[in-house]
Scaffold this active site. Sequence first.
Site, PDB file in Angstrom:
ATOM      1  CD  GLU A  87      -3.396  -5.774   4.124  1.00 31.37           C
ATOM      2  OE1 GLU A  87      -4.161  -5.013   4.123  1.00 31.37           O
ATOM      3  OE2 GLU A  87      -2.533  -5.477   3.549  1.00 31.37           O
ATOM      4  CD  GLU A 141      -2.526  -0.783   2.693  1.00 29.34           C
ATOM      5  OE1 GLU A 141      -2.629  -0.514   3.278  1.00 29.34           O
ATOM      6  OE2 GLU A 141      -3.230  -1.655   2.194  1.00 29.34           O
TER       7      GLU A 141
HETATM    8  O1  IFM Z   1      -3.114  -3.225   9.363  1.00 26.81           O
HETATM    9  C1  IFM Z   1      -3.948  -2.330   7.949  1.00 26.81           C
HETATM   10  C2  IFM Z   1      -2.423  -2.740   7.121  1.00 26.81           C
HETATM   11  O2  IFM Z   1      -1.106  -2.585   7.803  1.00 26.81           O
HETATM   12  C3  IFM Z   1      -2.460  -2.082   5.848  1.00 26.81           C
HETATM   13  N1  IFM Z   1      -4.270  -2.832   5.010  1.00 26.81           N
HETATM   14  C4  IFM Z   1      -5.312  -2.838   5.949  1.00 26.81           C
HETATM   15  C5  IFM Z   1      -4.612  -3.033   7.644  1.00 26.81           C
HETATM   16  C6  IFM Z   1      -6.080  -2.835   8.194  1.00 26.81           C
HETATM   17  O3  IFM Z   1      -6.193  -1.396   8.364  1.00 26.81           O
END
Ligand code: IFM
Length: 470
Positions: A371, A167
């Site tokens: 994710e 990200e």
């Molecule tokens: O905890 C974060 C992660 O580090 C990056 N993506 C979103 C997650 C949840 O907020």
Amino acid sequence: MTTYQFPKDFMWGAAASGIQTEGSTNKANPSIWDLWFQQSPERFYREISSDVVCDTYHKYQDDVRLMKQVGMNSFRTSIQWTRLIKDFETGEVCPDAVDFYHRYFDEMIENGIEPMINLYHFDMPAELQETYGGFESKLVVEKFVQYAVKAFELFGHKIKYWITFNEPIVPVEGGYLYDFHYPCKRDGKLAVQVGYNTILAHAQAVHAYKQLQAQNKVAADGQIGVVLNLTPSYTRNDSEEDKKAAWYADLLFNRSFLDPMVKNEFPAELCDVLKAQNILPETSPEEIDEICSAKVDFLGVNYYVPRRVKAREAEYELDYFTPEVYFENYVNPEGRFNPFRDNNEILPVAIYDIAKNVQDNYGNLPWYIAEIGIAMDEESEGKADETGYIDDSFRTDLMKEHLVQLHRAMEEGSNCFGVHQWTFIDNWSWLNSFKRRYGFYRLDLETGNRIPKKHGLWFKQLSETGQFDY
Ligand code: IFM
């Protein structure tokens, strides 16, 4: 009831990061998160720092056993730059970190869990931020590449999947536009420079990896990619104004990283916007060449919530640039919302839209859901019942809905090779610390115990059979 079947070798697992799980034992250097917590603990939910996390440093063997219990065949975490590198000037590594990461990765591999290793998960070394401005500086780009090369040389023969950044837009948004990451600046021009420098760091790391591969210094079948949080933008209505607003949101939040990192080009329209706003970054023709030739092998996509936008109605009031110059955020009155997570909208079809975008506009590159997180708070998840499990069927139901959409896209040719849930064991999450729970296991903050949730039982069956009914 329909049965949804996924490919045999599909990757099923979870994602986490070093800083959110390891704990600070023997960490060589502080990151910006340690520094920020020291300065402003009140900004962190219940004043919990990243010291108090899952203590993976000590518990990794037990945790790998828990991975197997929920059927994971793969797991993404990150190396901490601040753990691996002892001296940022010379690039000298910390022997304890080298030993720890070898043991941790070996444990996964010996147990049939494929490690996917990310190099940067928001964890800029404090020293590099304070001395040089972090990714504001091209010198720090060099230091990142030096660190990446060390990691490839040390672990590249056993790690088959490398990720440069998770990200990468988030530290830009948080640190330079909206004040939720250190250094808490609000400066559109600097934000763009940091974004550009991050893309450059990624490109140089990709080139370095491919060079090592050509010299047989890392696994011949190793791959390198990047993980982006892609959020399709949906409009309030079908008006041309709203469509334009969504187009800008997509350009600034998605294509700004996706196009240079995956398609190896900067969108001309993005350059026009940055020029019009007088916030073009400093670049050189050599750097642009490096970016435009750094081919990734795969893409990871993180998805949580859709973005809803409408054409600007109110005047833009900030005295610095943010993407919202071109649109306003909008709450869909007919949306479905997650009562357990700040009323975030639930929109499973976004997974289909993301998959089709990658298929149609990005060469159908191999990709995976890196994710997908379904947040609940501890109170809503409740306590373990008499079987010892926490009932989080809300999570399972929603996961099924999202996977139905993924399956639909794959039937239409989308090249998806896996799904990783955020996260494995509830972990520390930046300013929110442990406010939201996402894991297959609850982390009891008092005892450090891992308490299983029922969703893991379903996931195990899913990964073993590659199918579910819905
Ligand atoms: O905890 C974060 C992660 O580090 C990056 N993506 C979103 C997650 C949840 O907020």
